[in-house]
Design a protein around this motif. Structure first.
Motif, mmCIF file in Angstrom:
data_model
loop_
_atom_site.group_PDB
_atom_site.id
_atom_site.type_symbol
_atom_site.label_atom_id
_atom_site.label_comp_id
_atom_site.label_asym_id
_atom_site.label_seq_id
_atom_site.Cartn_x
_atom_site.Cartn_y
_atom_site.Cartn_z
ATOM 1 N N UNK A 1 0.829 -1.226 0.469
ATOM 2 C CA UNK A 1 -0.133 -0.023 0.360
ATOM 3 C C UNK A 1 1.105 0.849 -0.412
ATOM 4 N N UNK A 2 2.524 1.086 1.092
ATOM 5 C CA UNK A 2 2.201 2.539 0.943
ATOM 6 C C UNK A 2 3.364 2.432 -0.240
ATOM 7 N N UNK A 3 3.239 1.506 -1.636
ATOM 8 C CA UNK A 3 4.478 1.582 -3.200
ATOM 9 C C UNK A 3 2.832 1.963 -3.993
ATOM 10 N N UNK A 4 1.944 1.697 -3.832
ATOM 11 C CA UNK A 4 0.779 2.123 -4.387
ATOM 12 C C UNK A 4 0.865 1.054 -5.556
#
Lengths: 395, 172
Positions: free
Chosen positions: B113-116
């Motif tokens: 999620x942090x990396x999209x």
């Protein structure tokens, strides 16, 4: 003699049936190259173009022996913890995610961040052959209207409406050194490809107090254009060796957009003796309504709208006598699509009256009979329009 | 396999208004994949591990540790989480028991999620109630979709229906 010999030969020929269809085309599988090998050869690039340079700081090495003993002690402690063992056996052991993340940032986090930034082509478009390992973690949060915070990590999506105000920035600083923070858009330049807009540039930040730095470029909200998809906005933190006065004109929020045109690589090349990149965070953003407001109210220009240019469908040359083709569908392929759409539109407008309520859509479109005298192709055409199939959707 | 990348890097957009450049090129290499119009490496449907994906979830259990990765079809592994890395190991009792799998799933989902990267292809066939199933459940619970959308194909004028364009759908 010769004649008789040949005659005998011909008489002995046996006519065999040869199946040409199963011949192997091209080289035999053991000799030919695979598609992967062939593509690799086609896309081969010389070392000159692929060599990369680390422009960041080197890793600060910790003593491996100390680290190992500490970790071994810790593991021994964990293994002798009966409570933890019970939790693990009952599948109820849940680790603390924030603690795990903080530890990750100290160990393999920077390297994985570099990997994901490469995946998004961030370094390639910022510094071309240069790259760096982001050892300093940037904590960037956009304040939302409902009071919650929206973080920026490495590629997560932030909508333009959520990024209208400048974010709060925090990082770990030793208190003595000075820093520079830059926010640039890698994909958003309106007129020149391969250039960036600088959305925020603060120099000489003492400690981690971003407000105390010299604001060279004031914050501007992101404006990804409609129809162009996701744009990358990159925060880069530079560590300064000394106080630097950048030779850049001051840009305020009322300055024209052209003043923000920027090329990170050229700028960095000029000041590379004094600044070194050390922190990285980026997000992706795509169009929403706030971009329209930005163009209309702040820039006072018409909002540009783009559309992806799909390749045109192949339509083979028209024939004089096409066989087994419905004539109306066949002929429509070679007419001007605008003319066809106009006909559909006129047909639709014919039955519309601005002063009457539109008739309700047919509940069972195929149950309404068509006149018997109608030719079958026209019946099919009518049915398609009633069902909403085909070209009627283009109007 | 780079030839695909070159095509997907150069979206050709056309403009309806003349205030800016007529052809805008978005340099973001992941843009077309998110807009669902990039190509997927099709044509390997007879191969056993499918290759028709942009991102794929790979779980590799070794004798001692477990590794979860997101593999891109061109760039290779891009996100990684291991139970043997200190961030996880520090808090785990064992690094290959069920709890390790569950917590690996949580950490892995967070990193994705942090990396999209929120959608990925997954061909793991997990035994129900097993460790792997629990890992996958945690990944889904963390907000990751374990299937990738189909590539959007522009409808021909004579086609029956006009499917919605994925980039024009507003989520809110």
């Amino acid at each position: 003699m010769l004649k008789t010999f040949r005659g005998a030969c011909i008489a002995n020929i046996q006519f065999q049936q040869v199946r040409f269809a199963h011949r192997i085309r091209g080289k035999a599988p053991i000799y030919c190259r695979t598609i992967k090998e062939r593509l690799e050869e086609l896309n081969y690039k010389d070392e000159i173009y692929t060599t990369r340079i680390d422009i960041g700081f080197p890793r600060t090495k910790l003593s491996a022996a100390d680290l190992r003993t500490n970790r071994l002690d810790h593991i021994k402690k964990i293994k002798s913890d009966k409570n933890l063992e019970q939790l693990a056996r009952n599948h109820k052991l849940e680790i603390d995610l924030t603690k795990a993340r903080n530890e990750w940032l100290k160990t393999s986090g920077p390297y994985q961040k570099k990997q994901i930034a490469d995946h998004y082509g961030v370094f390639e478009h910022l510094y071309r052959e240069g790259y760096f390992i982001p050892f300093v973690n940037l904590d960037i949060y956009y304040n939302l209207k409902d009071g919650s915070l929206l973080p920026v990590y490495s590629g997560n999506v932030v909508k333009p409406a959520e990024a209208i105000e400048y974010p709060s920035v925090g990082f770990e600083s030793d208190g003595k050194s000075l820093w520079t923070l830059a926010l640039t858009s890698l994909d958003g330049h309106l007129t020149e490809a391969n250039k960036e807009y600088v959305h925020w540039l603060i120099a000489n930040i003492p400690g981690d107090a971003v407000e105390k730095g010299d604001t060279i470029v004031e914050y501007l909200q992101p404006f990804p254009l409609k129809g162009t998809g996701y744009h990358r906005y990159v925060f880069v933190l530079y560590k300064q060796g000394k106080r630097v006065s950048y030779d850049l004109p001051k840009v305020t929020s009322s300055s024209p957009l052209e003043a923000r045109t920027f090329v990170t690589r050229d700028w960095y090349e000029k000041y590379q003796d004094d600044i070194t990149p050390i922190g990285l965070a980026f997000y992706q953003t795509d169009w929403d309504d706030s971009v329209k407001d930005f163009f209309h109210n702040k820039l006072n220009i018409k909002e540009p709208i783009y559309e992806y240019d799909f390749p045109e469908p192949y339509i083979r040359p028209q024939e004089w006598f096409p066989r087994r083709k419905p004539f109306n569908i066949y002929m429509d392929k070679y007419r001007d699509p605008k003319q066809i759409n106009k006909e559909y539109l006129l047909r639709k407008l014919k039955n519309e009256d601005p002063f009457k309520t539109p008739p309700p859509p047919l509940k069972f479109p195929n149950a309404h009979p068509l006149p018997k005298s109608m030719p079958s192709w026209l019946k099919l055409h009518e049915k398609k329009i009633r069902l909403g199939w085909g070209r009627v959707n283009d109007v | 396999m780079n030839s695909l990348r070159i095509i997907s890097l150069q979206p050709q957009m056309w403009v309806r208004f003349s205030s800016t450049i007529p052809e805008f090129i978005n340099r973001n290499p992941r843009n077309l994949e998110r807009m669902r119009i990039a190509r997927k490496p099709d044509g390997y449907h007879l191969d056993k591990p499918g290759r028709k994906f942009w991102h794929k979830l790979v779980l590799t259990p070794s004798n001692r540790t477990v590794t979860a990765q997101v593999v891109h079809f061109l760039n290779g592994p891009v996100i990684e989480a291991k139970t043997s890395e200190w961030a996880l190991r520090q808090q785990l009792y064992s690094i290959n028991d069920t709890c390790a799998y569950i917590n690996l799933g949580r950490v892995f989902a967070q990193r994705c999620l942090e990396s999209g990267i929120t959608e990925m292809y997954c061909d793991i066939k997990a035994a129900s109630g097993g460790k792997v199933q629990k890992f996958l459940d945690e990944v889904v619970k963390g907000g990751i979709k374990l299937e990738e959308s189909e590539v959007y194909k522009k409808p021909m004028p004579w086609d029956m229906l006009r499917p919605e364009k994925p980039w024009e759908i507003n989520e809110e």
